[in-house]
Write an enzyme that holds these catalytic residues in place. Sequence first.
Site, PDB file in Angstrom:
ATOM      1  N   ASP A 236       0.865  -1.173   0.000  1.00  0.00           N
ATOM      2  CA  ASP A 236       0.000   0.000   0.000  1.00  0.00           C
ATOM      3  C   ASP A 236       0.902   1.223   0.000  1.00  0.00           C
ATOM      4  O   ASP A 236       2.053   1.155   0.463  1.00  0.00           O
ATOM      5  CB  ASP A 236      -0.889   0.037   1.242  1.00  0.00           C
ATOM      6  CG  ASP A 236      -1.962  -1.028   1.228  1.00  0.00           C
ATOM      7  OD1 ASP A 236      -2.950  -0.849   0.501  1.00  0.00           O
ATOM      8  OD2 ASP A 236      -1.813  -2.034   1.947  1.00  0.00           O
TER       9      ASP A 236
ATOM     10  N   LYS B 196      22.779  12.256  11.850  1.00  0.00           N
ATOM     11  CA  LYS B 196      22.926  10.805  11.803  1.00  0.00           C
ATOM     12  C   LYS B 196      23.567  10.263  13.080  1.00  0.00           C
ATOM     13  O   LYS B 196      23.232   9.162  13.532  1.00  0.00           O
ATOM     14  CB  LYS B 196      23.742  10.405  10.570  1.00  0.00           C
ATOM     15  CG  LYS B 196      23.005  10.653   9.256  1.00  0.00           C
ATOM     16  CD  LYS B 196      21.671   9.927   9.201  1.00  0.00           C
ATOM     17  CE  LYS B 196      20.980  10.069   7.855  1.00  0.00           C
ATOM     18  NZ  LYS B 196      19.714   9.304   7.772  1.00  0.00           N
TER      19      LYS B 196
ATOM     20  N   TYR C 216      24.266  17.343   8.567  1.00  0.00           N
ATOM     21  CA  TYR C 216      23.924  15.960   8.204  1.00  0.00           C
ATOM     22  C   TYR C 216      24.630  14.985   9.132  1.00  0.00           C
ATOM     23  O   TYR C 216      24.019  14.038   9.657  1.00  0.00           O
ATOM     24  CB  TYR C 216      24.313  15.698   6.754  1.00  0.00           C
ATOM     25  CG  TYR C 216      23.969  14.303   6.280  1.00  0.00           C
ATOM     26  CD1 TYR C 216      22.661  13.978   5.926  1.00  0.00           C
ATOM     27  CD2 TYR C 216      24.949  13.310   6.181  1.00  0.00           C
ATOM     28  CE1 TYR C 216      22.341  12.699   5.488  1.00  0.00           C
ATOM     29  CE2 TYR C 216      24.631  12.037   5.750  1.00  0.00           C
ATOM     30  CZ  TYR C 216      23.331  11.732   5.402  1.00  0.00           C
ATOM     31  OH  TYR C 216      23.011  10.462   4.979  1.00  0.00           O
TER      32      TYR C 216
END
Length: 254
Positions: A60, A163, A159
């Site tokens: 889906d 992380k 970034y």
Amino acid sequence: MILDKFRLDGKIALITGGSKGIGLAIAQGLGEAGARIVLSARALPAEAAETLSAAGVQYDFVDADLREAGASDALVKETVGRAGGLDILVNNAGVAVHGDTPYFTDDMWRQIMSINLDAVFRTARAALVPMMAKGSGVILNIGSISGIVSNVPQQQVAYNSSKAAVHMMTKSLASELAPKNIRVNAIAPGYIETDMSRGGIANPEWFPIWRGMTPMSRVGQPEEVAAAALFLCSSAASYVTGEVLVVDGGYTTR
């Protein structure tokens, strides 16, 4: 048989950022192992739908912009409503923005943190409601080697910070949720050939450095990350939680 432990028959898996790259490969891998897949992204490209259909994957699609407050709760509610539950969450949605720190604006910082960190927490938090009600579950966060080392030559303090935070969130959640029979792990990919990295791969200054610092002297493929994801999402990893599995061709060994 040990191979049977990699099967996901009857499991329902939600993958954010699942319309391309690593997310799409993970969706295909988990689907081929028998899971019912719910993909989330802002749009589903025709080629992604064709890839999954060709692989015989039942799926889906729920469109969602996870930068918006309340989007994660709505996504999980929609997933449970359509599929009848939630066993596996793969927090894959993410963005990367480079830039020298003196010129890195607040808006650029928030652009990264809103999807790479805030959305990971919100979606995990929302997923815990059906998982705790069932008494089991798996959360897999997609981190990065950028949460372990400071990549060069590109400048990407935001970034990298996002992380690193995902890795610690993974460990903290794993410790908290183990008594509730919910495992939480992360994968830290190195340089993988995706839309996010193609600009750097094509960069004549960056890519020779990336390749030279990688012992295997090549970029990885999304399917190589998906194989690791299948392990961590399956009962083959039933005694593994709080781990950050590095898939980087040896980059972080140097």
